[in-house]
Design a protein around this motif. Sequence first.
Motif, PDB file in Angstrom:
ATOM      1  N   THR A  86       0.828  -1.205   0.000  1.00 19.09           N
ATOM      2  CA  THR A  86       0.000   0.000   0.000  1.00 19.09           C
ATOM      3  C   THR A  86       0.859   1.250   0.000  1.00 19.09           C
ATOM      4  O   THR A  86       0.565   2.219  -0.724  1.00 19.09           O
ATOM      5  CB  THR A  86      -0.939   0.000   1.214  1.00 19.09           C
ATOM      6  OG1 THR A  86      -1.727  -1.192   1.174  1.00 19.09           O
ATOM      7  CG2 THR A  86      -1.845   1.213   1.217  1.00 19.09           C
TER       8      THR A  86
ATOM      9  N   ALA B  89      -3.966  -0.355   6.010  1.00 15.26           N
ATOM     10  CA  ALA B  89      -3.943  -1.580   5.201  1.00 15.26           C
ATOM     11  C   ALA B  89      -3.219  -2.705   5.929  1.00 15.26           C
ATOM     12  O   ALA B  89      -3.649  -3.871   5.862  1.00 15.26           O
ATOM     13  CB  ALA B  89      -3.274  -1.303   3.860  1.00 15.26           C
TER      14      ALA B  89
ATOM     15  N   SER C 165       0.652   3.728  -3.129  1.00 12.89           N
ATOM     16  CA  SER C 165       0.173   5.085  -2.855  1.00 12.89           C
ATOM     17  C   SER C 165       1.234   6.120  -3.199  1.00 12.89           C
ATOM     18  O   SER C 165       0.941   7.158  -3.795  1.00 12.89           O
ATOM     19  CB  SER C 165      -0.221   5.223  -1.384  1.00 12.89           C
ATOM     20  OG  SER C 165      -1.317   4.417  -1.085  1.00 12.89           O
TER      21      SER C 165
ATOM     22  N   ARG D 220      -2.361   5.370   5.066  1.00 12.67           N
ATOM     23  CA  ARG D 220      -3.022   4.293   4.315  1.00 12.67           C
ATOM     24  C   ARG D 220      -2.312   2.962   4.523  1.00 12.67           C
ATOM     25  O   ARG D 220      -2.949   1.910   4.643  1.00 12.67           O
ATOM     26  CB  ARG D 220      -3.032   4.613   2.824  1.00 12.67           C
ATOM     27  CG  ARG D 220      -3.994   5.692   2.436  1.00 12.67           C
ATOM     28  CD  ARG D 220      -3.928   5.927   0.953  1.00 12.67           C
ATOM     29  NE  ARG D 220      -4.804   7.009   0.550  1.00 12.67           N
ATOM     30  CZ  ARG D 220      -4.922   7.445  -0.690  1.00 12.67           C
ATOM     31  NH1 ARG D 220      -4.205   6.890  -1.657  1.00 12.67           N
ATOM     32  NH2 ARG D 220      -5.748   8.433  -0.967  1.00 12.67           N
TER      33      ARG D 220
ATOM     34  N   THR E 287       0.598  10.204  -4.084  1.00 13.06           N
ATOM     35  CA  THR E 287      -0.009  10.598  -2.820  1.00 13.06           C
ATOM     36  C   THR E 287       1.080  11.155  -1.903  1.00 13.06           C
ATOM     37  O   THR E 287       2.196  10.637  -1.890  1.00 13.06           O
ATOM     38  CB  THR E 287      -0.666   9.372  -2.148  1.00 13.06           C
ATOM     39  OG1 THR E 287      -1.562   8.766  -3.077  1.00 13.06           O
ATOM     40  CG2 THR E 287      -1.412   9.744  -0.900  1.00 13.06           C
TER      41      THR E 287
ATOM     42  N   VAL F 280       0.047  10.821   3.927  1.00 13.31           N
ATOM     43  CA  VAL F 280      -1.214  10.141   3.603  1.00 13.31           C
ATOM     44  C   VAL F 280      -0.939   8.698   3.195  1.00 13.31           C
ATOM     45  O   VAL F 280      -1.668   7.776   3.589  1.00 13.31           O
ATOM     46  CB  VAL F 280      -1.973  10.907   2.496  1.00 13.31           C
ATOM     47  CG1 VAL F 280      -3.225  10.149   2.076  1.00 13.31           C
ATOM     48  CG2 VAL F 280      -2.327  12.307   2.963  1.00 13.31           C
ATOM     49  N   ALA F 281       0.118   8.498   2.421  1.00 15.59           N
ATOM     50  CA  ALA F 281       0.478   7.135   2.018  1.00 15.59           C
ATOM     51  C   ALA F 281       0.843   6.295   3.243  1.00 15.59           C
ATOM     52  O   ALA F 281       0.491   5.111   3.314  1.00 15.59           O
ATOM     53  CB  ALA F 281       1.641   7.166   1.041  1.00 15.59           C
TER      54      ALA F 281
END
Length: 95
Positions: free
Chosen positions: A39, A60, A43, A56, A48, A52-53
Motif C-alpha cells: 500500500t 492496510a 500510494s 493508508r 499521494t 497520507v500514504a
Amino acid sequence: MAAEASEQKLTISVASDPRAQAQIPRIRARAALLGAFATLFLSWHAGTPLFVAGVRAIVAGVCCYLVAWAAALQVWRTVIATELRRAAAEAEEQQ
C-alpha cells in the motif's frame, strides 16, 4: 462424585496445537508487512503525499493482519478437524 472429578474433559483447539501456535503469528506478521509495504509503495507511486500514504499503509497493514488471522484460524480448524476424522477412521479400521 470422585469419578466425575477424575475424568478430565478433552478439548481440542487451535490454541493447543503447537504447529498452529508457530504458524499463525508468522502468517499474521507477513500479511501485515506485505499489505503495508504494498500500500505504501502503490500510494507513493500514484503521487499521494508521503504522510497520507503512510496512514493508508498502516490501515492496510492492520486490515491485512486481521484478515490473515481469520483465514489462518479457519484453515487450521479445518486441518485439525480433518486430522481427527482421519485418526478416528484409522482407529476404527484397526478394531
